[in-house]
Scaffold this motif. Structure first.
Motif, PDB file in Angstrom:
ATOM      1  N   SER A 294      -4.251  39.246  -4.780  1.00 32.92           N
ATOM      2  CA  SER A 294      -3.630  37.964  -5.133  1.00 32.92           C
ATOM      3  C   SER A 294      -4.008  37.575  -6.555  1.00 32.92           C
ATOM      4  CB  SER A 294      -4.124  36.835  -4.223  1.00 32.92           C
ATOM      5  OG  SER A 294      -3.692  37.000  -2.912  1.00 32.92           O
TER       6      SER A 294
ATOM      7  N   TYR B  34      -8.951  38.721  -4.682  1.00 31.29           N
ATOM      8  CA  TYR B  34      -8.226  37.844  -5.607  1.00 31.29           C
ATOM      9  C   TYR B  34      -9.064  37.586  -6.843  1.00 31.29           C
ATOM     10  CZ  TYR B  34     -11.269  33.925  -4.352  1.00 31.29           C
ATOM     11  OH  TYR B  34     -12.353  33.110  -4.175  1.00 31.29           O
TER      12      TYR B  34
ATOM     13  N   GLU C 135      -4.525  34.772  -8.402  1.00 29.88           N
ATOM     14  CA  GLU C 135      -4.642  33.372  -7.953  1.00 29.88           C
ATOM     15  C   GLU C 135      -3.988  32.427  -8.955  1.00 29.88           C
ATOM     16  OE1 GLU C 135      -8.419  31.553  -7.868  1.00 29.88           O
ATOM     17  OE2 GLU C 135      -7.955  30.277  -6.179  1.00 29.88           O
TER      18      GLU C 135
ATOM     19  N   HIS D 202       2.411  32.612  -0.633  1.00 26.46           N
ATOM     20  CA  HIS D 202       1.324  31.819  -0.053  1.00 26.46           C
ATOM     21  C   HIS D 202       1.482  30.396  -0.604  1.00 26.46           C
ATOM     22  CE1 HIS D 202      -3.135  31.478   1.044  1.00 26.46           C
ATOM     23  NE2 HIS D 202      -2.988  30.470   0.210  1.00 26.46           N
TER      24      HIS D 202
ATOM     25  N   ASN E 271       0.159  39.411  -3.086  1.00 30.03           N
ATOM     26  CA  ASN E 271       0.345  38.046  -2.590  1.00 30.03           C
ATOM     27  C   ASN E 271       0.462  37.125  -3.804  1.00 30.03           C
ATOM     28  OD1 ASN E 271       0.320  36.058  -0.472  1.00 30.03           O
ATOM     29  ND2 ASN E 271      -1.784  35.555  -1.065  1.00 30.03           N
TER      30      ASN E 271
ATOM     31  N   HIS F 287      -8.407  41.797   1.286  1.00 33.95           N
ATOM     32  CA  HIS F 287      -7.654  40.906   0.390  1.00 33.95           C
ATOM     33  C   HIS F 287      -8.582  40.463  -0.737  1.00 33.95           C
ATOM     34  CE1 HIS F 287      -5.523  36.677   0.093  1.00 33.95           C
ATOM     35  NE2 HIS F 287      -5.417  37.380  -1.024  1.00 33.95           N
TER      36      HIS F 287
ATOM     37  N   ARG G 144      -9.092  31.188   7.757  1.00 35.46           N
ATOM     38  CA  ARG G 144      -9.714  31.297   6.429  1.00 35.46           C
ATOM     39  C   ARG G 144      -9.346  30.089   5.578  1.00 35.46           C
ATOM     40  NH1 ARG G 144      -8.546  31.170   1.161  1.00 35.46           N
ATOM     41  NH2 ARG G 144      -6.696  32.473   1.478  1.00 35.46           N
ATOM     42  N   ASP G 145      -8.137  30.049   5.015  1.00 34.93           N
ATOM     43  CA  ASP G 145      -7.760  28.921   4.147  1.00 34.93           C
ATOM     44  C   ASP G 145      -7.820  27.620   4.945  1.00 34.93           C
ATOM     45  OD1 ASP G 145      -7.144  28.266   1.591  1.00 34.93           O
ATOM     46  OD2 ASP G 145      -5.130  29.094   1.569  1.00 34.93           O
TER      47      ASP G 145
ATOM     48  N   LEU H 297     -10.868  38.072   3.298  1.00 35.67           N
ATOM     49  CA  LEU H 297     -10.775  37.744   1.872  1.00 35.67           C
ATOM     50  C   LEU H 297     -12.101  38.048   1.179  1.00 35.67           C
ATOM     51  CD1 LEU H 297      -9.008  36.308  -0.343  1.00 35.67           C
ATOM     52  CD2 LEU H 297     -10.271  34.243   0.221  1.00 35.67           C
TER      53      LEU H 297
HETATM   54  O1  KIV Z   1      -4.257  29.491  -2.453  1.00 41.85           O
HETATM   55  C1  KIV Z   1      -4.709  30.563  -2.888  1.00 41.85           C
HETATM   56  O2  KIV Z   1      -4.463  30.976  -4.023  1.00 41.85           O
HETATM   57  C2  KIV Z   1      -5.545  31.341  -1.996  1.00 41.85           C
HETATM   58  C3  KIV Z   1      -5.881  32.699  -2.469  1.00 41.85           C
HETATM   59  C4  KIV Z   1      -7.221  33.113  -2.084  1.00 41.85           C
HETATM   60  C5  KIV Z   1      -4.813  33.623  -2.013  1.00 41.85           C
HETATM   61  O3  KIV Z   1      -5.851  30.904  -0.912  1.00 41.85           O
END
Ligand code: KIV
Ligand code: ZN
Length: 568
Positions: free
Chosen positions: A176, A129, A178, A245, A210, A127, A40-41, A103
């Protein structure tokens, strides 16, 4: 252009007020829950995002390494991700002990689409955010604090509803805030508590909170202070699995993750080798191996780290840096002579005490533990000294140079390194050794010899056939041993040679075993080395003498340059 006064443009990070912080004196004694966000990220940050094939390969690799939680995508934002999640579920590709995570933004239709993507999953983390940072609230979304909380709470309520409609899945909820690290701490606590209430988090059915360092903006101790503050102040801490994270904008993502674990976090989200937005997510490989080198098994398997790196490079289409901790192509390599010498001694000590705690100079980990080899530890370039050269000759070619010869030979290698300007491989070192010593068979060579001895006499008589400038002749001599008799025979033929030093050992095993003899002789007042090999140790030593004579005669014989300083 850089400003003379950066304070006119940038402000220092405002630290949390936590004078009684506890985390600096804690240690990490067990691994956290690891969650991979590579798919994902990591994927979101690629120049060329992964297709189904690369995603599947990376997923399989993550499972093999031992991840139990894998964020597999952002299915409401990407059709590729949606299809990938469906294919994992529909084709039964998710092992029973692995939970997938997806996400979603905090918007109704995106939440609904996310639930379509994960329908039928055995176990899943949803998840959600939203941005809680003041600049994002003001500039990007134009929402007040209550509106920001409302967005999070409404999304949570909807997710809870969707979960209750699909009881066949073992659900976990994750929220999360963010940009947690740049959100006011009081507000982060307030919004998380509102979300906890909306979800109904309890110690029996906890949710994951998170706390991302979406952009790393301060020294890692600040993140740790924030996490400790949060864990100490949030209501009902037991109803939460606290996750971090870290991103790596300041290059301290690993330190930040470690310090936040000391500060009370239970879980870390990161990627293999730190791929991720901008400078990346925190690198889970480094985190895991850092733990391992402290004697804590990380619960992830990097026993064969190089193929893992190659597979990740393929999936991400991005190279891993040659100096990347624990895995880079150069990290088990020492170029500097003093390092090589210390490693050589450390390795020898290790061989003598193989069960002792690892304590080898310059190597924080045994390369074998990650599937790398000792042979690759030392390579030679123009910065190397005799230590590395002798080590390679010994390890890879079974040649144990006496100390003075190793000093002399290092000059030969140094000359090759300076001339080529390149790294010298062990094969090149062997070749230089063979050319310099073993290949010295003209103008004088030993053809054969016979020894005679009387039962009651210590003396040995020798008759040898030698070649001089292509002509054969027989020489004879007598002495206290074969080598002494040979020296006498040579003297009779007009070659005055005096033995200064002599070493021998066998090389190789079984039918391939041979003797190698290193002789240092004085000729015309000069000390010269020669080396000979043969099945018989006597022939090897005689060939060694011939090698020394030839080297002396040849214009390329370096003047023995063994000074007191070089022996020190
Ligand atoms: O870096 C970040 O804040 C994210 C969120 C989606 C958790 O990747
Ligand atoms: Zn992120």
């Amino acid at each position: 252009m850089m400003l003379d006064n950066p304070a006119a443009k940038y402000r220092p990070f405002a630290a949390v007020d936590l004078p009684d912080r506890q985390w600096p004196s804690r240690r990490i004694e067990q691994p956290p829950i690891w969650t991979s966000v590579d798919l994902r990220d990591g994927n979101q940050s690629l120049i060329d995002p992964m297709d189904q094939e690369r995603k599947q390969r990376l997923f399989d690799l993550l499972v093999k390494i031992g991840f139990k939680e894998i964020e597999v995508g952002f299915p409401s934002a990407s059709q590729t991700d949606f299809d990938f999640v469906r294919s994992l579920i529909d084709n039964g590709k998710i092992p029973d002990d692995v939970t997938i995570q997806v996400l979603t933004q905090a918007r109704d239709h995106l939440i609904d689409r996310t639930f379509e993507a994960i329908k039928g999953a055995r176990s899943a983390i949803v998840h959600v955010y939203n941005a809680t940072d003041p600049m994002f609230r003001r500039v990007v979304f134009n929402v007040s604090k209550p509106e920001c909380i409302q967005i999070a709470v409404e999304a949570t309520t909807r997710i809870r509803q969707r979960m209750s409609e699909a009881p066949e899945t073992n659900w976990t909820f994750q929220y999360s805030p963010e940009l947690f690290t740049t959100t006011e701490m009081d507000f982060a606590k307030e919004i998380v508590e509102a979300v906890m209430e909306a979800y109904g988090a309890t110690a029996e059915t906890p949710m994951i909170v998170n706390l991302p360092a979406t952009v790393e903006v301060a020294t890692p101790n600040n993140y740790a202070d924030q996490v400790e503050w949060f864990c100490r102040n949030v209501n009902d801490r037991e109803a939460l699995i606290v996750s971090v994270h870290p991103h790596n904008d300041r290059g301290t993502g690993v330190a930040a993750a470690e310090m936040t674990l000391m500060a009370g976090a239970d879980r870390v989200e990161g990627t293999l080798f730190g791929n991720g937005e901008r400078t990346g997510n925190v690198d889970i490989v480094t985190l895991a191996m850092n733990l391992y080198t402290q004697g804590v098994h990380p619960g992830l398997d990097f026993s064969n780290i190089t193929p893992i790196m190659r597979e990740v490079e393929y999936c991400n289409q991005l190279p891993v840096h040659p100096r990347h901790p624990y895995v880079g192509d150069l990290v088990f390599t020492a170029f500097s002579g003093s390092h090589q010498d210390a490693i050589k001694k450390g390795m020898a000590d290790r061989r003598a005490n193989p069960d002792a705690i690892w304590d080898v100079p310059y190597l924080p980990i045994d390369p074998l533990d990650v599937g790398r080899s000792y042979e690759a530890v030392i390579r030679v370039n123009s910065q190397s000294g005799k230590g590395g050269i002798s080590y390679l000759l010994e390890q890879e070619h079974g040649i144990e140079l006496p100390r003075r010869l190793s000093i002399e030979f290092s000059q030969v290698v140094q000359e090759v390194a300076d001339r080529t300007g390149k790294e010298i491989t062990s094969q090149m070192i062997y070749q230089a050794f063979a050319d310099e010593y073993l290949g010295q068979t003209v103008p004088y060579a030993l053809v054969n010899h016979r020894l005679f001895s009387e039962p009651d006499s210590p003396k040995v008589s020798l008759e040898a056939t030698i070649e001089e400038h292509g002509e054969r002749r027989t020489i004879q001599g007598e002495g206290n041993g074969p080598l002494a008799a040979y020296i006498k025979a040579l003297a009779g033929a007009g070659h005055d040679v005096e033995i200064i030093d002599y070493h021998e050992h066998s090389r190789g095993q079984g039918a391939d075993a041979e003797a190698i003899a290193y002789v240092e002789v004085r000729i015309d007042g000069k000390a010269v080395f020669g080396v000979g090999t043969d099945e018989s140790i006597t022939s090897a030593s005689m060939k060694g003498v011939m090698s020394a004579i030839n080297r002396h005669l040849s214009s390329q014989a370096p003047a023995p340059n063994v000074t007191a300083a070089s022996l020190a």
